[in-house]
Design a protein around this motif. Structure first.
Motif: not given
Length: 373
Positions: A21-24, A46-47, A354-358, A362-364
């Protein structure tokens, strides 16, 4: 002040299935007659957004992402009557005309006049968003991971401007889907027993809905031990972590329900193997299972004997919640802080990150990631 000119702004874009995903910079056209252009204030993940990136079968690319959020109306089309510039709205991906056969029936939230849009385009099969002259598609009815977006005014709910922005975003899809599944779709009865498979925002919503209607035994099932505390905050009475036992989740649910199974179950993960388990976890002859989770894999194989023994399996979109009649009730409860929605809010990022969100997902300890514009 609104403008009927093209707006240049930033948005999160995915160029193809499985790509990053890129922010453009994109261009957002003015709204047409029945549409509004919205300045987004806050969004969440959301999933369904994740499955869209991974190549959900209905998505087309390039894809402008996001469908949960809240924003302020920047401009309106000439035929729009339900909102005006400056109003705060949350997007919905189903509409409610209150006049079609489905709406009048009271048996479904799937309006025939304003249907679920899987094309990734507006109702006239065009797009209001583009990048370098190339048309952008969106997830269902809109694209909330964008500083501005256009949505048909039949797919929104006006909300009180005093509502908490993050909480408003949560009820625009995930939490409401689970809450409605218990309240409207399953119609859980007072004094009944419930099992919820998967304690993300949807599962926690299902727990909350079951509690509201008076279920007395609410069992949450999740391999993430950190979801125990979250579930209890929303009304869960028993927690099962299958990783802690040599027994299956099915056996553990039945142990907590006198060996007979529960009255209702909710499958919130979209993992096909769990669907049969969630059905078999209900009572023979009258158990009811609501399938909520949306996954990439087909739901096969399935244990047909589970159904032949008199149980019911029902699919659900948006938890059976009608886009205005029911969602307005949930929004009012949200405004009055009747739900502990702060328990969902675990991480926050600006759109540019936004890529930090992914990575957070993954964190519990992560439940919902809020995206600030």
């Amino acid at each position: 002040m609104s403008t009927k000119q093209v707006i240049t702004c930033k948005a999160a874009i995915c160029w193809g299935s499985g790509k990053g995903v890129t922010v453009e910079e994109i261009e957002v056209d003015p709204p047409k007659a029945t549409e509004i252009r919205v300045k987004m204030l806050c969004a969440s993940i959301c999933h369904t957004d994740i499955t869209s990136i991974q190549g959900y079968q209905y998505n087309k690319f390039p894809l402008a992402l996001g469908h949960e959020g809240v924003g302020v109306v920047e401009s309106v089309g000439d035929s729009v009557k339900n909102v005006k510039e400056g109003d705060m709205i949350i997007p919905t991906y189903i509409g409610e005309c209150k006049e079609c056969e489905n709406c009048i029936s009271g048996e479904t939230n799937l309006c025939l006049t304003h249907p679920l849009r899987l094309s990734g385009l507006m109702s006239d099969n065009t797009s209001r968003m583009s990048i370098q002259g190339q048309r952008l598609y969106h997830v269902l009815s809109c694209a909330t991971w964008s500083e501005y977006m256009v949505i048909d005014a039949n797919y929104i709910l006006k909300v009180d401007p005093n509502i908490d922005l993050a909480h408003a975003s949560f009820i625009s899809c995930g939490f409401t889907t689970g809450f409605g599944a218990a309240w409207k779709e399953a119609k859980v009865k007072k004094g009944s027993s419930v099992a919820v498979f998967g304690l993300g925002a949807v599962g926690l919503g299902a727990i909350s809905g079951a509690k509201m209607v008076g279920a007395t035994k609410i069992i949450g099932i999740d391999k993430n031990e950190m979801r125990r505390e979250k579930g209890e905050a929303f009304g869960m009475t028993h927690f099962i972590n299958p990783s802690d036992s040599n027994k299956s989740a099915l056996e553990l649910v039945k142990e907590l329900s006198d060996g007979m199974g529960v009255d209702y179950s909710f499958e919130c993960t979209g993992a096909p193997p769990l669907l049969t388990i969630s059905v078999e976890a209900t009572k023979m002859g009258r158990g009811k299972t609501i399938a909520i989770g949306a996954g990439l894999e087909p739901i096969v194989p399935f244990g047909y004997l589970s159904i032949l023994l008199g149980r019911t399996l029902k699919g659900s979109i948006f938890g059976g919640i009608r886009a205005t009649s029911d969602l307005s009730i949930i929004a009012d409860k949200c405004l009055k802080e009747e739900f502990p929605l702060e328990e969902l809010f675990t991480h926050e990022i600006p759109l540019i990150d936004i890529n930090k969100a992914f990575e957070f997902l993954k964190q519990p300890d992560c439940v919902k990631v809020v995206v600030k514009m």
